[in-house]
Scaffold this active site. Structure first.
Site, PDB file in Angstrom:
ATOM      1  N   GLU A  16      -6.562  -4.572 -29.893  1.00 54.64           N
ATOM      2  CA  GLU A  16      -7.746  -5.395 -30.119  1.00 54.64           C
ATOM      3  C   GLU A  16      -8.148  -6.147 -28.844  1.00 54.64           C
ATOM      4  OE1 GLU A  16      -5.047  -5.364 -31.987  1.00 54.64           O
ATOM      5  OE2 GLU A  16      -5.590  -5.093 -34.099  1.00 54.64           O
ATOM      6  N   ILE A 399      -5.943  13.600  -1.908  1.00 59.84           N
ATOM      7  CA  ILE A 399      -4.619  13.241  -2.444  1.00 59.84           C
ATOM      8  C   ILE A 399      -4.328  13.985  -3.746  1.00 59.84           C
ATOM      9  CG2 ILE A 399      -3.145  11.270  -3.043  1.00 59.84           C
ATOM     10  CD1 ILE A 399      -4.119  11.472  -0.083  1.00 59.84           C
ATOM     11  N   SER A 401      -6.339  14.207  -7.137  1.00 60.17           N
ATOM     12  CA  SER A 401      -7.285  14.168  -8.247  1.00 60.17           C
ATOM     13  C   SER A 401      -8.711  14.039  -7.729  1.00 60.17           C
ATOM     14  CB  SER A 401      -6.958  12.998  -9.181  1.00 60.17           C
ATOM     15  OG  SER A 401      -7.022  11.787  -8.481  1.00 60.17           O
ATOM     16  N   ASP A 567       4.287  13.395  -5.169  1.00 60.29           N
ATOM     17  CA  ASP A 567       3.840  11.996  -5.088  1.00 60.29           C
ATOM     18  C   ASP A 567       4.974  11.035  -5.421  1.00 60.29           C
ATOM     19  OD1 ASP A 567       1.145  12.537  -4.505  1.00 60.29           O
ATOM     20  OD2 ASP A 567       0.687  12.901  -6.619  1.00 60.29           O
ATOM     21  N   GLU A 573       8.060  -0.093  -5.346  1.00 53.48           N
ATOM     22  CA  GLU A 573       8.056  -0.962  -6.524  1.00 53.48           C
ATOM     23  C   GLU A 573       9.361  -0.858  -7.315  1.00 53.48           C
ATOM     24  OE1 GLU A 573       5.005   0.557  -9.043  1.00 53.48           O
ATOM     25  OE2 GLU A 573       6.296   0.498 -10.792  1.00 53.48           O
ATOM     26  N   HIS A 608       3.090  11.436  -0.999  1.00 58.43           N
ATOM     27  CA  HIS A 608       2.012  10.442  -0.952  1.00 58.43           C
ATOM     28  C   HIS A 608       2.513   9.114  -1.508  1.00 58.43           C
ATOM     29  CE1 HIS A 608      -1.711   8.315  -1.675  1.00 58.43           C
ATOM     30  NE2 HIS A 608      -1.401   8.234  -2.954  1.00 58.43           N
ATOM     31  N   GLU A 632      -1.494   5.115   1.936  1.00 57.97           N
ATOM     32  CA  GLU A 632      -2.601   4.176   1.816  1.00 57.97           C
ATOM     33  C   GLU A 632      -2.455   3.119   2.904  1.00 57.97           C
ATOM     34  OE1 GLU A 632      -3.270   0.046   0.716  1.00 57.97           O
ATOM     35  OE2 GLU A 632      -1.371   1.062   0.516  1.00 57.97           O
ATOM     36  N   HIS A 661     -10.578   2.531  -3.735  1.00 62.75           N
ATOM     37  CA  HIS A 661     -10.717   1.588  -4.836  1.00 62.75           C
ATOM     38  C   HIS A 661     -12.041   0.858  -4.811  1.00 62.75           C
ATOM     39  CE1 HIS A 661      -6.635   2.583  -5.749  1.00 62.75           C
ATOM     40  NE2 HIS A 661      -6.824   2.002  -6.919  1.00 62.75           N
ATOM     41  N   CYS A 693      -5.996   7.514  -1.577  1.00 59.31           N
ATOM     42  CA  CYS A 693      -5.344   7.814  -2.856  1.00 59.31           C
ATOM     43  C   CYS A 693      -6.211   8.829  -3.594  1.00 59.31           C
ATOM     44  CB  CYS A 693      -5.192   6.514  -3.651  1.00 59.31           C
ATOM     45  SG  CYS A 693      -4.107   6.675  -5.091  1.00 59.31           S
TER      46      CYS A 693
HETATM   47  N1  GLN Z   1      -1.959  12.952  -6.882  1.00 54.01           N
HETATM   48  C1  GLN Z   1      -2.315  11.739  -7.539  1.00 54.01           C
HETATM   49  C2  GLN Z   1      -3.824  11.611  -7.589  1.00 54.01           C
HETATM   50  O1  GLN Z   1      -4.480  12.025  -6.710  1.00 54.01           O
HETATM   51  C3  GLN Z   1      -1.726  10.530  -6.859  1.00 54.01           C
HETATM   52  C4  GLN Z   1      -2.033   9.264  -7.588  1.00 54.01           C
HETATM   53  C5  GLN Z   1      -1.311   8.042  -7.079  1.00 54.01           C
HETATM   54  O2  GLN Z   1      -0.905   7.965  -5.950  1.00 54.01           O
HETATM   55  N2  GLN Z   1      -1.141   7.024  -7.884  1.00 54.01           N
HETATM   56  O3  GLN Z   1      -4.366  11.074  -8.514  1.00 54.01           O
HETATM   57 ZN    ZN Z   2      -2.018   6.911  -4.396  1.00 53.62          ZN
END
Ligand code: GLN
Ligand code: ZN
Length: 721
Positions: A16, A399, A401, A567, A573, A608, A632, A661, A693
Site C-alpha cells: 500500500e 553494460i 541492458s 557483473d 557493499e 562490471h 561507474e 542515472h 551502467c
Molecule cells: N548488466 C546489468 C545491466 O546492464 C548490470 C546492472 C548493474 O550493474 N546493476 O543492467
Molecule cells: Zn552497474
C-alpha cells in the site's frame, strides 16, 4: 523481562505504501490522501507490534526515507509540502543516494559541502507529532551522531562543532519527549577516538534530558565499555551479527542502572530462530545484567512482512520466519527464558533434506588451487584475444541492458501470468533482440549485447533458473523510496539444470559478425541480494553458484561466444562493516569470481561494478583476474582515477563516460573530459568507451542520442595523435 521490537517494514502487506506514494507522484492523489495512508500504515504497524511485544516505537513511518526526515527535522532542508519533499528525493536537485551500512537499503545523503558552518534548529518535531497522533509507543528518532556520520561534506572540525550544535537541538527535543528510542547504528563503525569522545559528550547531555533507549545494530560496538558510564536508560545491542558484544559483557559485566535490550532475533535473514540458542544467550546475559528486554537484532525492514500466503515447498516453509513471525519469536524466547514455556527443539532439518545435491557437494569438495587460478597470464591472454577479436582502439560497448519499455514489461508480465504462450513470448524477445542488434550495428558499437529484455532483475532472473534457490510471491522489501524487490531464498545446494542465458546470446550472435558479449550475474552479487542459507559456509554457497556460471560460460564457448561479462556491482557493499573481517570476505569473493571465469584464454572476461566507493578496494578488484572492467565513475570522478594511479593496473578498463542515472544527454565534449582525465593514468591501448551502467531505466530517445555521441567520442580519440 519485557519484549521490544522495532524497524517493522513500512511497505504494507499489499505494498500500500508504494501504491499510495506513486499515485501521489502521478498527480492523482492529494497530500491529505497520502498522509492518511501513511498514518494508516503506522497505525497498522503499532497494532502488529502491540499484538506481539510489550514495548515498541512510534514515528518510524516516513514518506520516503527516515534519514531525510531527520534532515528536515533538524532544518537542514525545509520543504514546505510533500511536493517539495519529493523534489529532494527524486527531483532535478535530488540528494545523492547511498547504501545504508552493509545492507541493500539506500538512504538520502545530506550534503554540507556548500555550507560553511552548518547550523541546526528543531524545524519539524516529527516524533512529537506521531506520539500525539497515536498516543502510544516510544517516540523514534535517528541520533545526531549517525545522522552526521552518514552525511557528506563536513570537515573534521565542522563535524565536531556540528555535533555539539546538534546536541543542543536534540536536548530540547528530548526534553519535550521525555522518553525516546534513539537509533545510533553508526556506533558499530570503526571510529576514531575523537569521534568516540564526541559521542560520549553528546550522550552525557542527552541522557539527562530524557529517558533514552540507545540502539545499535548490524555489528558489535568496539568501545562498548565506554558507553557504560553514560546516563542513558538502556542500551540496545545486536547479539546476532555482533557476537563480540556478548564477550564484552561476559568480561566486563553490564551496568546495574541500565536495561540491556538484547537483540537475539535476526533482522537480516529469514530463517527461524534457534530458540534454544537465543535462550542460552539470554541466560548468559542475565548473569551480568539486572534488567533485560528481549528484542530483534537490527530493524526488521530488511525482511518481507509475512510468510502467510507464500506457496513454497512445505519443508522450506517450515523453516522460514519473515518480520511478523520474528515478532512472535521474540515473545516465545522471552517466555522460554523465564521458564513460562518449554523450549521446543525443532524436529526437522527439512531444508537440508530438501536442498541436498551430492553431485554439487562433490564438485565443491574436489576443487583444487588450479580451479582458482588461470593458467595463461593476462598479457598472453591479451595477445591471444586481440587476434581473435580484432577490436579497434577505444572499443565501444554498453553494460548490458537496454531500455525496458512498458511494452517489454507488459510482455514479460503477460508471460508470467500465462496470458501468452512460451512461443509468443520467445518470439517477442527475439524480435527485441533483432531490433537491438540492428540498432547497435547502425550506431557502430564494437561489442554489441543482446539487451537483457528477458530479465526482470539481474538476480531474480538467475534465481528462478537455478536449483536450490526459491523465489517468493510476495516477499517484497524496500531497496529505496518506493522501490521494492523480492530477494530470492538460497536454501540448498545450487546447480544449473539447464543453460540459463545461452539461447538469447547465441541468437544475438547469429545476427552479427561482431563479437557479442554474454551477460551473467556474479556469485557475490547473487548472494548479496538474496537470503542465504547458514548451514554451510558462505564461501561454499559462492563456489556452487560460480560452478554453475562456469558451466554456462563453457556452453557459450561451445556456441562460439568470445566475450563474457560477469557483473559484480555488489562486491563492495557485501564487504563486512569491520575491516578486520575483510581478508576472509575478499578471499572467497575473489576466488568465486576466478572460479566462475576460469575458462579458455581465448574468451575475454569482462566484469562490471557501480555505485560504491571502489577506491579502497582496487587491489582486491585487480586480484579478480578478469581481462576488462567497466566501472561507474560519476560518483567519484576524479578520485577513482587517483586510485588507479596508486597501483600498476594492467588490465583493460572502461570508465563510465555517461551518467545513466540522469536523463540528460552527455555531449561529446563532456564525455571527452572524463576520458581525457582518465587517459593521464590509463594507457590508451587499455581504454574502453562505455556508459556507467545498464540502460534499462533510460528511454530510447536519450539512449540513441547519447550513444551516438559516445561513438563519436571513440572515433575522435582514435584519430587524435
Ligand atoms: N548488466 C546489468 C545491466 O546492464 C548490470 C546492472 C548493474 O550493474 N546493476 O543492467
Ligand atoms: Zn552497474
Amino acid at each position: 523481562m519485557k519484549t521490544y521490537a522495532y524497524g517493522f517494514p513500512r511497505l504494507g502487506e499489499n505494498r500500500e505504501y508504494k501504491k499510495a506514494i506513486e499515485t501521489f507522484w502521478e498527480g492523482e492523489g492529494s497530500e491529505e490522501g497520502l498522509n492518511h495512508t501513511l498514518h494508516e500504515l503506522q497505525a497498522n504497524m503499532l497494532q502488529i507490534y502491540a499484538s506481539a511485544v510489550n514495548v515498541f516505537p512510534v514515528g518510524e513511518m516516513t514518506a520516503y526515507d527516515p534519514m531525510l526526515d531527520t534532515a528536515v527535522m533538524l532544518g537542514v532542508y525545509k520543504p514546505k509540502n510533500l511536493q517539495e519533499y519529493y523534489e529532494l528525493c527524486r527531483g532535478a536537485g535530488a540528494l545523492e543516494m547511498t547504501k545504508w551500512f552493509n545492507t541493500n537499503y539506500h538512504y538520502l545523503v545530506s550534503d554540507f559541502s556548500a555550507v560553511k558552518s552548518p547550523s541546526f534548529e528543531l524545524h519539524w518535531n516529527k516524533p512529537q507529532q506521531y506520539r500525539e497522533r497515536f498516543g502510544k509507543g516510544i517516540p523514534y528518532v535517528i541520533g545526531p551522531f549517525t545522522f552526521l556520520k552518514l552525511s557528506k561534506g563536513l570537515s573534521k572540525t565542522q563535524f565536531k562543532s556540528a555535533l555539539e550544535d546538534l546536541t543542543g537541538v536534540y536536548r530540547s527535543l528530548f526534553t519535550s519527549l521525555q522518553e525516546v528510542h534513539v537509533d545510533e547504528p553508526a556506533l558499530v563503525l570503526e571510529l576514531f577516538s575523537d569521534e568516540i569522545e564526541g559521542v560520549k559528550k553528546a550522550y552525557e547531555i542527552l541522557g539527562q534530558s530524557a529517558k533514552v533507549h540507545l540502539f545499535t545494530y548490524y555489528e558489535q560496538v568496539d568501545f562498548l565499555k565506554q558507553l557504560y558510564d553514560l546516563p542513558v536508560a538502556s542500551l540496545g545491542l545486536d547479539f546476532v551479527h555482533g557476537i563480540k558484544n556478548l564477550q564484552t559483557i561476559k568480561k566486563y559485566g553490564f551496568p546495574k542502572d541500565k536495561t540491556l535490550i538484547a537483540g537475539v532475533v535476526d533482522g537480516r535473514n529469514i530463517w527461524k530462530n534457534d530458540i534454544r540458542h537465543s535462550v542460552e544467550t539470554l541466560k548468559a546475559l542475565s548473569r551480568q545484567a539486572k534488567s533485560i528486554w528481549v528484542s530483534n537484532a537490527g530493524p526488521l525492514f530488511h525482511l518481507p512482512i509475512t510468510t502467510e500466503g507464500e506457496h513454497l515447498d512445505s519443508r522450506l516453509m517450515g523453516n522460514l520466519a519473515f518480520a511478523k513471525q520474528k515478532l512472535q519469536e521474540i515473545g516465545t524466547i522471552a517466555a522460554c527464558a523465564q521458564g513460562r514455556q518449554k523450549v521446543k527443539v525443532p524436529s526437522d532439518s527439512g531444508v537440508r533434506v530438501l536442498g541436498q545435491n551430492k553431485k554439487v557437494q562433490t564438485r565443491i569438495k574436489t576443487l583444487t588451487t588450479k580451479d582458482f587460478k588461470k593458467l595463461v597470464p593476462l598479457a598472453k591472454r591479451r595477445a591471444i584475444q586481440d587476434k581473435i577479436l580484432h577490436l579497434p582502439s577505444f572499443p565501444t560497448t554498453t553494460i548490458g541492458s537496454f531500455p525496458q519499455t512498458p511494452e517489454v514489461r507488459k510482455y514479460r508480465a503477460d508471460y508470467r501470468a500465462g496470458r501468452i504462450t512460451e512461443q509468443e513470448y520467445n518470439a517477442f524477445v527475439q524480435r527485441e533482440i533483432r531490433q537491438l542488434m540492428k540498432f547497435q550495428e547502425e550506431q557502430g558499437l564494437d561489442v554489441p549485447v543482446h539487451g537483457e529484455f528477458e530479465r526482470t532483475d539481474m538476480v531474480e532472473f538467475f534465481a528462478e533458473q537455478l536449483d536450490g534457490v526459491a523465489t517468493t510471491a510476495n516477499g517484497w522489501i524496500i531497496s529505496y523510496g518506493t522501490r521494492a524487490y523480492r530477494p530470492p531464498i538460497i536454501f540448498g545446494d545450487i546447480s544449473r539444470p539447464r543453460p540459463m542465458t545461452v539461447k538469447e546470446i547465441v541468437y544475438a550472435q547469429s545476427l552479427t559478425n561482431k563479437p557479442v558479449k554474454g551477460m551473467l550475474t556474479g556469485a557475490v552479487t547473487i548472494i548479496a541480494w538474496s537470503f542465504v542459507r547458514e548451514d554451510i559456509p558462505i564461501k561454499d554457497v559462492a563456489y556452487q553458484i560460480s560452478l554453475a556460471l562456469r558451466d554456462e560460460i563453457h556452453d557459450y564457448e561451445k556456441a562460439g561466444i568470445k566475450i563474457v561479462q560477469v557483473d559484480e556491482p555488489a562486491i563492495r557493499e557485501r564487504a563486512p562493516i569491520k575491516r578486520g573481517d575483510w581478508p576472509k570476505y575478499f578471499d572467497w569473493a575473489i576466488k568465486s569470481f576466478r572460479l566462475a571465469t576460469n575458462t579458455a584464454p581465448e574468451t575475454q572476461i569482462h566484469t562490471h561494478m557501480c555505485y560504491s566507493e571502489f577506491g579502497e578496494i582496487i587491489k582486491q578488484i585487480d586480484a579478480m583476474d578478469f581481462d576488462v572492467i567497466s566501472i561507474e565513475s560519476t560518483r567519484s570522478r576524479g578520485d577513482i582515477i587517483k586510485n588507479f594511479e596508486r597501483i600498476d593496473f594492467k588490465k583493460q578498463i572502461g570508465l563510465g563516460v555517461w551518467d545513466i542515472h540522469s536523463p540528460a544527454i552527455p555531449t561529446v565534449e563532456q564525455m571527452k573530459q572524463v576520458a581525457q582525465r582518465a587517459l593521464r593514468v590509463i594507457p590508451k591501448r587499455n581504454f574502453w568507451i562505455n556508459p556507467d551502467c545498464g540502460l534499462k531505466t533510460r528511454g530510447w530517445p536519450e539512449t540513441e542520442a547519447s550513444l551516438k555521441n559516445l561513438v563519436t567520442l571513440a572515433s575522435q580519440l582514435r584519430h587524435q595523435k
